[in-house]
Design a protein around this motif. Structure first.
Motif, PDB file in Angstrom:
ATOM      1  N   VAL A  28      10.676 -15.663   4.864  1.00  0.00           N
ATOM      2  CA  VAL A  28      10.330 -15.185   6.200  1.00  0.00           C
ATOM      3  C   VAL A  28      10.167 -13.669   6.162  1.00  0.00           C
ATOM      4  O   VAL A  28      11.125 -12.933   6.344  1.00  0.00           O
ATOM      5  N   PRO A  29       8.981 -13.153   5.855  1.00  0.00           N
ATOM      6  CA  PRO A  29       8.774 -11.704   5.800  1.00  0.00           C
ATOM      7  C   PRO A  29       8.976 -11.077   7.170  1.00  0.00           C
ATOM      8  O   PRO A  29       8.695 -11.682   8.191  1.00  0.00           O
ATOM      9  N   SER A  30       9.445  -9.812   7.146  1.00  0.00           N
ATOM     10  CA  SER A  30       9.776  -9.165   8.413  1.00  0.00           C
ATOM     11  C   SER A  30       8.562  -8.802   9.240  1.00  0.00           C
ATOM     12  O   SER A  30       8.702  -8.331  10.360  1.00  0.00           O
ATOM     13  N   VAL A  31       7.356  -9.007   8.687  1.00  0.00           N
ATOM     14  CA  VAL A  31       6.152  -8.719   9.466  1.00  0.00           C
ATOM     15  C   VAL A  31       5.935  -9.737  10.579  1.00  0.00           C
ATOM     16  O   VAL A  31       5.171  -9.527  11.494  1.00  0.00           O
ATOM     17  N   CYS A 124       1.451  -4.072   5.430  1.00  0.00           N
ATOM     18  CA  CYS A 124       1.998  -2.886   6.104  1.00  0.00           C
ATOM     19  C   CYS A 124       2.928  -3.364   7.219  1.00  0.00           C
ATOM     20  O   CYS A 124       2.476  -4.015   8.165  1.00  0.00           O
ATOM     21  N   LEU A 125       4.203  -3.045   7.086  1.00  0.00           N
ATOM     22  CA  LEU A 125       5.193  -3.458   8.074  1.00  0.00           C
ATOM     23  C   LEU A 125       5.566  -2.291   8.974  1.00  0.00           C
ATOM     24  O   LEU A 125       5.691  -1.158   8.513  1.00  0.00           O
ATOM     25  N   LYS A 126       5.773  -2.554  10.241  1.00  0.00           N
ATOM     26  CA  LYS A 126       6.242  -1.530  11.165  1.00  0.00           C
ATOM     27  C   LYS A 126       7.739  -1.673  11.342  1.00  0.00           C
ATOM     28  O   LYS A 126       8.247  -2.721  11.676  1.00  0.00           O
ATOM     29  N   LYS A 127       8.448  -0.556  11.091  1.00  0.00           N
ATOM     30  CA  LYS A 127       9.898  -0.560  11.212  1.00  0.00           C
ATOM     31  C   LYS A 127      10.307   0.306  12.398  1.00  0.00           C
ATOM     32  O   LYS A 127       9.460   0.761  13.161  1.00  0.00           O
ATOM     33  N   GLU A 128      11.588   0.576  12.521  1.00  0.00           N
ATOM     34  CA  GLU A 128      12.077   1.343  13.657  1.00  0.00           C
ATOM     35  C   GLU A 128      11.677   2.810  13.540  1.00  0.00           C
ATOM     36  O   GLU A 128      11.393   3.308  12.456  1.00  0.00           O
ATOM     37  N   GLN A 129      11.667   3.509  14.667  1.00  0.00           N
ATOM     38  CA  GLN A 129      11.390   4.946  14.745  1.00  0.00           C
ATOM     39  C   GLN A 129      10.040   5.303  14.136  1.00  0.00           C
ATOM     40  O   GLN A 129       9.906   6.284  13.417  1.00  0.00           O
ATOM     41  N   ASN A 130       9.045   4.480  14.422  1.00  0.00           N
ATOM     42  CA  ASN A 130       7.661   4.749  14.035  1.00  0.00           C
ATOM     43  C   ASN A 130       7.394   4.692  12.535  1.00  0.00           C
ATOM     44  O   ASN A 130       6.303   5.036  12.088  1.00  0.00           O
ATOM     45  N   LYS A 131       8.369   4.295  11.737  1.00  0.00           N
ATOM     46  CA  LYS A 131       8.150   4.236  10.293  1.00  0.00           C
ATOM     47  C   LYS A 131       7.346   3.002   9.911  1.00  0.00           C
ATOM     48  O   LYS A 131       7.455   1.945  10.521  1.00  0.00           O
ATOM     49  N   LEU A 132       6.507   3.175   8.880  1.00  0.00           N
ATOM     50  CA  LEU A 132       5.790   2.059   8.272  1.00  0.00           C
ATOM     51  C   LEU A 132       6.335   1.839   6.863  1.00  0.00           C
ATOM     52  O   LEU A 132       6.815   2.771   6.216  1.00  0.00           O
ATOM     53  N   LYS A 133       6.227   0.603   6.397  1.00  0.00           N
ATOM     54  CA  LYS A 133       6.724   0.264   5.072  1.00  0.00           C
ATOM     55  C   LYS A 133       5.779  -0.736   4.435  1.00  0.00           C
ATOM     56  O   LYS A 133       5.206  -1.589   5.115  1.00  0.00           O
ATOM     57  N   ASP A 134       5.592  -0.606   3.126  1.00  0.00           N
ATOM     58  CA  ASP A 134       4.746  -1.565   2.415  1.00  0.00           C
ATOM     59  C   ASP A 134       5.616  -2.652   1.790  1.00  0.00           C
ATOM     60  O   ASP A 134       6.688  -2.380   1.269  1.00  0.00           O
TER      61      ASP A 134
END
Length: 540
Positions: A28-31, A124-134
């Motif tokens: 279950v990916p967080s995206v 490309c995942l969106k995390k908290e505080q406007n951060k993106l993560k691959d």
């Protein structure tokens, strides 16, 4: 299809490291979004349907034009057997969040490819505080034909995102901050650009103004965008160069520049400086991977730009400026570049506070008319109208004057130096700090690092404007011959230092600052409202 209990890995390449998710999270990916937020499926056209192993489950997978959806294949539940009463909820990934696709193979020798395992999607995942993560997401299937069909369909879909750059001109300032820009680019930025299949042409600048002279003449036709890796001063130099080039290509004279031409290529800003105000204001965080992913995903944000001119001649394009305390602090810091960035900043602030004195100025400004739309304003500008009696003027002793077209977020001002300004709302913030005692002025500065209103002082005035004129009326009799010489041999107390986007600009006459809405496009997304996190400046 041959299957085994391989499991899929959800890996994060952030910071050049590979992180493996715990087995229970792999499927279950967080995206994924909650089912209530899933896009409407009724009108979606199904492109492909097949079976892949995802995590530890064999899944029925459906690819449409908008999303990749899957549901675990469960055996039919025998009547009355509660252990087979398992959920069959559908999960999905929106295709707009995928930035690359590769065939997944088992590692083998250099001269031959390994056994096919399936397909890897880079997300490309969106995390908290406007951060993106691959992250990555694996679709396991050993069939070459099956995977090739899906792989080609994914490539076709990704090619349809026309805003995403395919070729970039990279400008890298090796002197930024602690000379970390080269490491930041090659360790954190370049690997992601390679995964995304983006071609790059890299220039490492060799001297101050190198990017400006390069962009005036170099061939840019084959590039989809420009990326600068460095601090605020370097980013401002590149933006200035792109806008100057746009004027040159359009045959527009830079004298009396009232209606400048928009920059022709978008600019990406990779934060590698000491404050990173522009990147922080653009992305909400000064985060290298976030800035890189915005570029890869082709997220474009129009941004307002100011022109700074004197006696009818353009001095430069910029996003923000400070005169008085802010200008003199930068002038002092430039003299001590042998110090570390944080030490230099703190030392310059303390020294500027110790010599705190007001500037005798005349400030004229044109208040923003909220009812006036952008087209009406551009029409007035094109007629070279000087707005007649609409200008307002104040005179007096001022400790600091700030003119900002962007919110100017940074570590010591998490809400921004101009928190009521946005990147493209067609206005500038004019913040005037009148003469007051040193303790009161320090209280005002400390408020920037807290959630309190830094403007709630009787000596602070704020205006929403579209043009400003600043004329310093310096009293030469106050000159101290024992004063240290400033940059270029000019005594700091009698020069006119401006801090424009972290660059020192010295002007001996009236400066006219004019706002030009959405003059340049930067790579970045629309950020969420900033949280009220606190930060402190060690020097105060």
């Amino acid at each position: 299809m041959s299957r085994g209990r391989r499991g899929s890995r959800v890996r994060a390449l952030e910071g050049g490291r590979e992180e493996e998710a715990p087995p229970e999270a792999a499927a279950v990916p967080s995206v994924l979004l909650p089912s209530a937020q899933q896009p409407e499926k009724a009108a979606e056209q199904i492109l492909l349907r097949g079976i892949f192993e995802i995590g530890r489950d064999s899944c029925d997978v459906v690819l449409s034009k908008r999303a990749l959806r899957w549901r675990p294949i469960r055996p039919e539940r025998p009547a009355g057997d509660p252990k087979f009463d398992l959920p069959h909820e559908e999960e999905f990934i929106e295709l707009k969040d995928i930035f690359s696709v590769k065939l997944k193979r088992r590692c083998s020798s250099i001269h031959q490819s390994g056994t096919l395992l399936g397909i890897t999607l880079f997300i490309c995942l969106k995390k908290e505080q406007n951060k993106l993560k691959d992250s990555t997401f694996d679709l396991i299937n050993l069939s070459e034909d099956h995977c090739d069909l899906w792989f080609r369909q994914f490539k076709k879909i990704l090619a349809g995102f026309s805003n995403r750059p395919k070729s970039l001109k990279i400008l890298l300032n090796p002197q930024s901050h602690k000379r970390e820009a080269t490491y930041i680019y090659y360790e954190k930025v370049e690997p992601l650009l390679k995964i995304a299949g983006i071609k790059t042409d890299i220039t490492i600048t060799e001297y101050e103004g190198h990017a400006l002279s390069l962009l005036k003449e170099c061939e840019l036709q084959g590039f989809d965008g420009i990326v600068c890796v460095g601090g605020d001063g370097f980013a401002s130099e590149v933006a200035h160069a792109l806008l100057l080039r746009a004027q040159k290509n359009a045959g527009v004279e830079t004298d009396c520049l009232l209606t400048p031409v928009r920059a022709q290529l978008p600019l990406g800003v990779i934060p590698a400086g000491s404050t990173n105000v522009l990147a922080h204001s653009l992305h909400g965080v000064p985060h290298v991977v976030t800035a890189t992913l915005h570029i890869i995903m082709g997220h474009i944000q129009p941004v307002d730009v100011c022109t700074f001119s004197t006696t009818g001649k353009l001095l430069r394009f910029g996003f923000s400026a400070m005169f008085g305390f802010g200008g003199r602090t930068l002038a002092l810091a430039e003299k001590y570049r042998w110090m570390s960035p944080n030490q230099r900043r703190d030392f310059a602030i303390i020294k500027a506070l110790a010599k705190l004195k007001p500037e005798n100025c005349e400030i004229s400004f044109l208040p923003l008319k909220s009812s006036q739309n952008l087209q009406e304003r551009r029409t007035l500008e094109s007629r070279k109208c000087d707005y007649g009696d609409q200008w307002q003027m104040i005179q007096g002793q001022f400790l600091n004057v700030s003119i900002m077209a962007i919110p100017c977020l940074c570590s010591v001002a998490p809400r921004g130096l101009a928190p009521n300004t946005r990147l493209s709302n067609g206005s500038m913030a004019l913040i005037i700090v009148r003469n007051t005692s040193r303790p009161e002025f320090i209280k005002h500065l400390k408020r920037y690092a807290s959630v309190k209103n830094q403007f709630n002082f009787p000596f602070v005035e704020t205006y929403t404007v579209e043009a400003v004129k600043v004329q310093q009326k310096n009293n030469m009799s106050e000159h101290n011959p024992e004063e240290e010489n400033g940059p270029h041999g000019i005594a700091p107390e009698n020069s006119f230092p401006w801090n424009v986007d972290g660059d020192l600009m010295e002007v001996a006459s009236e400066v006219h600052v004019r706002l030009h809405p959405k003059l340049i496009c930067l790579y970045g997304g629309v950020m969420e409202e900033m949280n009220d996190s606190k930060a402190t400046c060690s020097c105060l």
